[in-house]
Design a protein around this motif. Structure first.
Motif, PDB file in Angstrom:
ATOM      1  N   LEU A  88      -7.357  10.631   8.391  1.00 44.12           N
ATOM      2  CA  LEU A  88      -8.641   9.930   8.371  1.00 44.12           C
ATOM      3  C   LEU A  88      -8.481   8.436   8.122  1.00 44.12           C
ATOM      4  CD1 LEU A  88     -10.599  12.630   6.359  1.00 44.12           C
ATOM      5  CD2 LEU A  88     -10.732  12.165   8.817  1.00 44.12           C
ATOM      6  N   ILE A  89      -7.329   8.055   7.592  1.00 45.76           N
ATOM      7  CA  ILE A  89      -7.006   6.649   7.370  1.00 45.76           C
ATOM      8  C   ILE A  89      -5.550   6.423   7.759  1.00 45.76           C
ATOM      9  CG2 ILE A  89      -8.706   6.301   5.519  1.00 45.76           C
ATOM     10  CD1 ILE A  89      -6.378   6.466   3.490  1.00 45.76           C
ATOM     11  N   HIS A  90      -5.194   5.144   7.899  1.00 46.31           N
ATOM     12  CA  HIS A  90      -3.808   4.736   8.120  1.00 46.31           C
ATOM     13  C   HIS A  90      -3.439   3.752   7.023  1.00 46.31           C
ATOM     14  CE1 HIS A  90      -3.133   6.386  12.114  1.00 46.31           C
ATOM     15  NE2 HIS A  90      -4.299   5.900  12.505  1.00 46.31           N
ATOM     16  N   ARG A  91      -2.153   3.722   6.714  1.00 46.94           N
ATOM     17  CA  ARG A  91      -1.638   2.708   5.795  1.00 46.94           C
ATOM     18  C   ARG A  91      -1.030   1.600   6.644  1.00 46.94           C
ATOM     19  NH1 ARG A  91       0.500   1.665   0.538  1.00 46.94           N
ATOM     20  NH2 ARG A  91       2.498   0.588   0.674  1.00 46.94           N
ATOM     21  N   ILE A  92      -1.468   0.393   6.416  1.00 45.55           N
ATOM     22  CA  ILE A  92      -0.880  -0.787   7.058  1.00 45.55           C
ATOM     23  C   ILE A  92       0.252  -1.228   6.125  1.00 45.55           C
ATOM     24  CG2 ILE A  92      -1.268  -3.145   7.878  1.00 45.55           C
ATOM     25  CD1 ILE A  92      -2.798  -1.056   9.499  1.00 45.55           C
ATOM     26  N   GLU A  93       1.464  -0.851   6.487  1.00 47.12           N
ATOM     27  CA  GLU A  93       2.620  -1.057   5.613  1.00 47.12           C
ATOM     28  C   GLU A  93       2.835  -2.530   5.268  1.00 47.12           C
ATOM     29  OE1 GLU A  93       4.370   1.239   4.046  1.00 47.12           O
ATOM     30  OE2 GLU A  93       3.374   2.911   5.046  1.00 47.12           O
ATOM     31  N   SER A  94       2.676  -3.409   6.243  1.00 48.83           N
ATOM     32  CA  SER A  94       2.945  -4.830   6.011  1.00 48.83           C
ATOM     33  C   SER A  94       1.996  -5.434   4.979  1.00 48.83           C
ATOM     34  CB  SER A  94       2.853  -5.613   7.322  1.00 48.83           C
ATOM     35  OG  SER A  94       1.533  -5.554   7.846  1.00 48.83           O
ATOM     36  N   GLN A  95       0.851  -4.793   4.750  1.00 51.27           N
ATOM     37  CA  GLN A  95      -0.126  -5.305   3.796  1.00 51.27           C
ATOM     38  C   GLN A  95      -0.326  -4.390   2.592  1.00 51.27           C
ATOM     39  OE1 GLN A  95      -3.768  -6.314   5.786  1.00 51.27           O
ATOM     40  NE2 GLN A  95      -2.723  -7.478   7.363  1.00 51.27           N
ATOM     41  N   LYS A  96       0.364  -3.240   2.593  1.00 50.60           N
ATOM     42  CA  LYS A  96       0.180  -2.242   1.538  1.00 50.60           C
ATOM     43  C   LYS A  96      -1.311  -1.951   1.351  1.00 50.60           C
ATOM     44  CE  LYS A  96       4.392  -3.248  -1.000  1.00 50.60           C
ATOM     45  NZ  LYS A  96       5.037  -4.357  -0.411  1.00 50.60           N
ATOM     46  N   ALA A  97      -1.959  -1.708   2.482  1.00 46.34           N
ATOM     47  CA  ALA A  97      -3.409  -1.525   2.482  1.00 46.34           C
ATOM     48  C   ALA A  97      -3.783  -0.429   3.482  1.00 46.34           C
ATOM     49  CB  ALA A  97      -4.096  -2.843   2.832  1.00 46.34           C
ATOM     50  N   PHE A  98      -5.056  -0.062   3.486  1.00 43.89           N
ATOM     51  CA  PHE A  98      -5.524   1.067   4.274  1.00 43.89           C
ATOM     52  C   PHE A  98      -6.683   0.673   5.176  1.00 43.89           C
ATOM     53  CE2 PHE A  98      -3.704   2.437   0.316  1.00 43.89           C
ATOM     54  CZ  PHE A  98      -2.843   3.450   0.693  1.00 43.89           C
ATOM     55  N   VAL A  99      -6.743   1.338   6.336  1.00 41.57           N
ATOM     56  CA  VAL A  99      -7.857   1.184   7.274  1.00 41.57           C
ATOM     57  C   VAL A  99      -8.285   2.574   7.725  1.00 41.57           C
ATOM     58  CG1 VAL A  99      -7.200  -1.102   8.138  1.00 41.57           C
ATOM     59  CG2 VAL A  99      -6.335   0.937   9.281  1.00 41.57           C
ATOM     60  N   GLY A 100      -9.544   2.693   8.132  1.00 45.79           N
ATOM     61  CA  GLY A 100     -10.018   3.954   8.674  1.00 45.79           C
ATOM     62  C   GLY A 100      -9.373   4.218  10.020  1.00 45.79           C
ATOM     63  N   CYS A 101      -9.082   5.498  10.282  1.00 44.80           N
ATOM     64  CA  CYS A 101      -8.487   5.869  11.559  1.00 44.80           C
ATOM     65  C   CYS A 101      -9.591   6.094  12.577  1.00 44.80           C
ATOM     66  CB  CYS A 101      -7.637   7.123  11.426  1.00 44.80           C
ATOM     67  SG  CYS A 101      -6.938   7.653  13.008  1.00 44.80           S
ATOM     68  N   ALA A 102      -9.549   5.339  13.648  1.00 43.53           N
ATOM     69  CA  ALA A 102     -10.569   5.437  14.688  1.00 43.53           C
ATOM     70  C   ALA A 102     -10.362   6.643  15.590  1.00 43.53           C
ATOM     71  CB  ALA A 102     -10.569   4.158  15.531  1.00 43.53           C
ATOM     72  N   MET A 103      -9.213   7.272  15.489  1.00 47.87           N
ATOM     73  CA  MET A 103      -8.888   8.412  16.368  1.00 47.87           C
ATOM     74  C   MET A 103      -8.389   9.588  15.545  1.00 47.87           C
ATOM     75  SD  MET A 103      -7.001   6.102  19.203  1.00 47.87           S
ATOM     76  CE  MET A 103      -6.821   4.594  18.271  1.00 47.87           C
ATOM     77  N   SER A 104      -9.058   9.888  14.440  1.00 48.77           N
ATOM     78  CA  SER A 104      -8.559  10.857  13.475  1.00 48.77           C
ATOM     79  C   SER A 104      -8.399  12.267  14.024  1.00 48.77           C
ATOM     80  CB  SER A 104      -9.449  10.870  12.237  1.00 48.77           C
ATOM     81  OG  SER A 104     -10.777  11.186  12.585  1.00 48.77           O
ATOM     82  N   ALA A 105      -9.131  12.631  15.042  1.00 47.52           N
ATOM     83  CA  ALA A 105      -9.035  13.995  15.574  1.00 47.52           C
ATOM     84  C   ALA A 105      -7.818  14.188  16.457  1.00 47.52           C
ATOM     85  CB  ALA A 105     -10.288  14.335  16.365  1.00 47.52           C
ATOM     86  N   ASP A 106      -7.223  13.101  16.896  1.00 49.19           N
ATOM     87  CA  ASP A 106      -6.119  13.173  17.842  1.00 49.19           C
ATOM     88  C   ASP A 106      -4.814  12.736  17.186  1.00 49.19           C
ATOM     89  OD1 ASP A 106      -8.063  13.661  19.872  1.00 49.19           O
ATOM     90  OD2 ASP A 106      -8.437  11.510  19.964  1.00 49.19           O
ATOM     91  N   ALA A 107      -3.754  13.522  17.398  1.00 49.16           N
ATOM     92  CA  ALA A 107      -2.433  13.056  16.982  1.00 49.16           C
ATOM     93  C   ALA A 107      -2.089  11.894  17.913  1.00 49.16           C
ATOM     94  CB  ALA A 107      -1.419  14.173  17.116  1.00 49.16           C
ATOM     95  N   HIS A 108      -1.659  10.789  17.350  1.00 50.75           N
ATOM     96  CA  HIS A 108      -1.406   9.626  18.190  1.00 50.75           C
ATOM     97  C   HIS A 108      -0.412   8.673  17.542  1.00 50.75           C
ATOM     98  CE1 HIS A 108      -4.662   8.481  15.462  1.00 50.75           C
ATOM     99  NE2 HIS A 108      -4.248   7.242  15.590  1.00 50.75           N
TER     100      HIS A 108
END
Length: 162
Positions: A88-108
């Motif tokens: 449901l979210i992704h971790r942006i490693e370069s910023q040690k931060a999180f964003v919502g996943c726009a494609m959460s239903a699909d493996a991508h």
């Protein structure tokens, strides 16, 4: 659930409909998987989606506690772990931060364009890039576990501001 890109929306974009749609999709996905999207997990996800830029765990905690909560860091980290586990979210490693996943239903293979000026993030995917990564990994005898790519640059709006 439909796949969609979370694109750079511009400073005047009304984010409310995007947030509501993301929460509805998250509830449906959790229901389908038999997972529990508790009110706390839902609120953490909502806070992440409300932000135009990636948020760190302590940013999420600060926003929750500003609303009168008395949450501790482990509470937020557990919620973030759940949201990550369910895509449901992704971790942006370069910023040690999180964003919502726009494609959460699909493996991508997530592909993020990160604006170095305004901090906004756009998520998209490329089947061609994903296939190239998988093919290269297979040739190297490598198993890809976290297929996330981060590309830094400038969004159109910041570029146009010059």
């Amino acid at each position: 659930m439909k796949s969609r890109d979370k694109n750079f929306s511009g400073r005047d974009h009304e984010n409310g409909a995007c947030v509501e749609s993301a929460l509805e999709q998250a509830e449906a996905l959790c229901r389908d998987r038999g997972a529990r999207l508790t009110p706390l997990r839902r609120r953490v996800l909502e806070i992440i989606w409300e932000s135009r830029a990636p948020l760190g765990a302590y940013d999420v905690l600060e926003r929750m506690n500003a609303e009168g909560g008395r949450n501790a860091p482990p509470t937020v980290y557990r919620a973030l772990d759940f949201l990550l586990k369910h895509g449901l979210i992704h971790r942006i490693e370069s910023q040690k931060a999180f964003v919502g996943c726009a494609m959460s239903a699909d493996a991508h293979h997530a592909l993020f364009f990160i604006c170095r000026d305004c901090g906004n993030v756009s998520e998209t995917q490329s089947e061609a890039i994903g296939a190239a990564i998988e093919a290269s990994a297979t040739r190297a005898g490598f198993l890809v576990e976290t297929p996330v790519m981060e590309i830094s640059g400038r969004c159109q709006e910041c570029h146009d501001d010059e």
